[in-house]
Scaffold this motif. Structure first.
Motif, PDB file in Angstrom:
ATOM      1  N   ALA A   1       3.672   5.833  -5.442  1.00 23.37           N
ATOM      2  CA  ALA A   1       3.616   5.827  -6.906  1.00 23.37           C
ATOM      3  C   ALA A   1       2.495   6.722  -7.426  1.00 23.37           C
ATOM      4  O   ALA A   1       2.611   7.284  -8.524  1.00 23.37           O
ATOM      5  CB  ALA A   1       3.432   4.400  -7.422  1.00 23.37           C
ATOM      6  N   SER A   2       1.442   6.885  -6.649  1.00 21.62           N
ATOM      7  CA  SER A   2       0.314   7.721  -7.086  1.00 21.62           C
ATOM      8  C   SER A   2       0.701   9.189  -7.195  1.00 21.62           C
ATOM      9  O   SER A   2       0.047   9.952  -7.909  1.00 21.62           O
ATOM     10  CB  SER A   2      -0.861   7.578  -6.111  1.00 21.62           C
ATOM     11  OG  SER A   2      -0.631   8.320  -4.918  1.00 21.62           O
TER      12      SER A   2
ATOM     13  N   LEU B   1       7.921  -2.403  -9.129  1.00 25.14           N
ATOM     14  CA  LEU B   1       6.944  -3.146  -8.343  1.00 25.14           C
ATOM     15  C   LEU B   1       5.597  -2.438  -8.370  1.00 25.14           C
ATOM     16  O   LEU B   1       4.550  -3.071  -8.527  1.00 25.14           O
ATOM     17  CB  LEU B   1       7.416  -3.327  -6.899  1.00 25.14           C
ATOM     18  CG  LEU B   1       6.426  -4.022  -5.971  1.00 25.14           C
ATOM     19  CD1 LEU B   1       6.119  -5.439  -6.456  1.00 25.14           C
ATOM     20  CD2 LEU B   1       6.949  -4.051  -4.547  1.00 25.14           C
ATOM     21  N   ALA B   2       5.601  -1.118  -8.233  1.00 26.51           N
ATOM     22  CA  ALA B   2       4.357  -0.345  -8.242  1.00 26.51           C
ATOM     23  C   ALA B   2       3.577  -0.564  -9.533  1.00 26.51           C
ATOM     24  O   ALA B   2       2.340  -0.572  -9.517  1.00 26.51           O
ATOM     25  CB  ALA B   2       4.659   1.137  -8.043  1.00 26.51           C
TER      26      ALA B   2
ATOM     27  N   LEU C   1       9.901  10.844   0.554  1.00 25.95           N
ATOM     28  CA  LEU C   1      10.147   9.460   0.185  1.00 25.95           C
ATOM     29  C   LEU C   1       9.999   9.331  -1.322  1.00 25.95           C
ATOM     30  O   LEU C   1       9.028   9.831  -1.898  1.00 25.95           O
ATOM     31  CB  LEU C   1       9.154   8.537   0.895  1.00 25.95           C
ATOM     32  CG  LEU C   1       9.085   8.664   2.411  1.00 25.95           C
ATOM     33  CD1 LEU C   1       7.980   7.777   2.975  1.00 25.95           C
ATOM     34  CD2 LEU C   1      10.424   8.318   3.041  1.00 25.95           C
ATOM     35  N   HIS C   2      10.964   8.664  -1.944  1.00 29.11           N
ATOM     36  CA  HIS C   2      10.941   8.482  -3.398  1.00 29.11           C
ATOM     37  C   HIS C   2      11.152   7.009  -3.711  1.00 29.11           C
ATOM     38  O   HIS C   2      12.047   6.367  -3.138  1.00 29.11           O
ATOM     39  CB  HIS C   2      12.067   9.291  -4.058  1.00 29.11           C
ATOM     40  CG  HIS C   2      11.949  10.763  -3.841  1.00 29.11           C
ATOM     41  ND1 HIS C   2      11.172  11.564  -4.634  1.00 29.11           N
ATOM     42  CD2 HIS C   2      12.502  11.566  -2.897  1.00 29.11           C
ATOM     43  CE1 HIS C   2      11.255  12.813  -4.198  1.00 29.11           C
ATOM     44  NE2 HIS C   2      12.055  12.834  -3.143  1.00 29.11           N
ATOM     45  N   LEU C   3      10.338   6.498  -4.628  1.00 29.37           N
ATOM     46  CA  LEU C   3      10.531   5.119  -5.061  1.00 29.37           C
ATOM     47  C   LEU C   3      11.804   5.024  -5.888  1.00 29.37           C
ATOM     48  O   LEU C   3      12.111   5.916  -6.678  1.00 29.37           O
ATOM     49  CB  LEU C   3       9.341   4.641  -5.899  1.00 29.37           C
ATOM     50  CG  LEU C   3       8.024   4.476  -5.166  1.00 29.37           C
ATOM     51  CD1 LEU C   3       6.926   4.080  -6.146  1.00 29.37           C
ATOM     52  CD2 LEU C   3       8.129   3.452  -4.041  1.00 29.37           C
TER      53      LEU C   3
ATOM     54  N   ALA D   1       0.836  -1.202   0.000  1.00 24.25           N
ATOM     55  CA  ALA D   1       0.000   0.000   0.000  1.00 24.25           C
ATOM     56  C   ALA D   1       0.872   1.254   0.000  1.00 24.25           C
ATOM     57  O   ALA D   1       0.586   2.221  -0.718  1.00 24.25           O
ATOM     58  CB  ALA D   1      -0.933  -0.005   1.210  1.00 24.25           C
ATOM     59  N   VAL D   2       1.951   1.247   0.777  1.00 24.01           N
ATOM     60  CA  VAL D   2       2.857   2.393   0.822  1.00 24.01           C
ATOM     61  C   VAL D   2       3.487   2.608  -0.554  1.00 24.01           C
ATOM     62  O   VAL D   2       3.544   3.739  -1.054  1.00 24.01           O
ATOM     63  CB  VAL D   2       3.936   2.216   1.915  1.00 24.01           C
ATOM     64  CG1 VAL D   2       5.054   3.235   1.767  1.00 24.01           C
ATOM     65  CG2 VAL D   2       3.297   2.307   3.292  1.00 24.01           C
TER      66      VAL D   2
END
Length: 159
Positions: free
Chosen positions: A52-53, A109-110, A100-102, A46-47
């Motif tokens: 990613a949203s 994965l997102a 926070l950055h992916l 979920a995080v």
């Protein structure tokens, strides 16, 4: 107005809150089993999806949205960072704020998660019609809207 839940008639197994909580737990367990191959939990998924949203960028924002205390969120972010899914970076205009950055791994994965979640939801709602799912979502949004304000602090009983 007639009470929908009159005092004295409460039964835990028939409680709306209990049924919602149990349903959420069962869905989360199904998602957990699908995410096991990626070595993350449904909460961590979920995080990743929320980051990613683009609608959330800090642990504090995620904590508020997911109703998690800051210590739990910090542990979750630590685990995701250790797995190479995200990085923490001070915000340029306010270095006190940590965004926070992916990472590439987290973003990859997102991209996979919506399909995975769709599989779980299709399995879980196999016995529902499209209209029933639409009605359920509408009712859940109505419940969320009717509880949109802050939760009042319980009054202290000074005896």
């Amino acid at each position: 107005m007639k009470e929908k839940f009159p005092p004295g008639s409460y039964c835990i197994e028939d409680s709306v809150g209990y049924l919602l909580a149990r349903s959420r737990t069962k869905l989360a367990k199904r998602v957990d089993s699908k995410l096991a191959a990626h070595d993350i939990t449904s909460a961590q998924g979920a995080v990743v999806m929320m980051l990613a949203s683009g609608n959330f960028s800090t642990a504090a924002e995620l904590s508020r949205e997911l109703y998690l205390d800051s210590a739990s969120m910090t542990r979750m972010v630590d685990r995701l960072q250790k797995r190479g899914m995200l990085v923490r970076k001070p915000r340029g205009d306010d270095r006190r704020v940590i965004d926070l950055h992916l990472t590439e791994t987290g973003a990859a994965l997102a991209e996979q998660l919506p399909t995975l979640y769709s599989v779980v939801l299709n399995q879980s709602f196999a016995d529902f019609s499209v209209e029933e799912v639409t009605t359920l979502k509408s009712l859940l949004r109505k419940l969320l809207d009717s509880n949109a304000g802050e939760v009042p602090v319980a009054e202290k009983n000074d005896k």
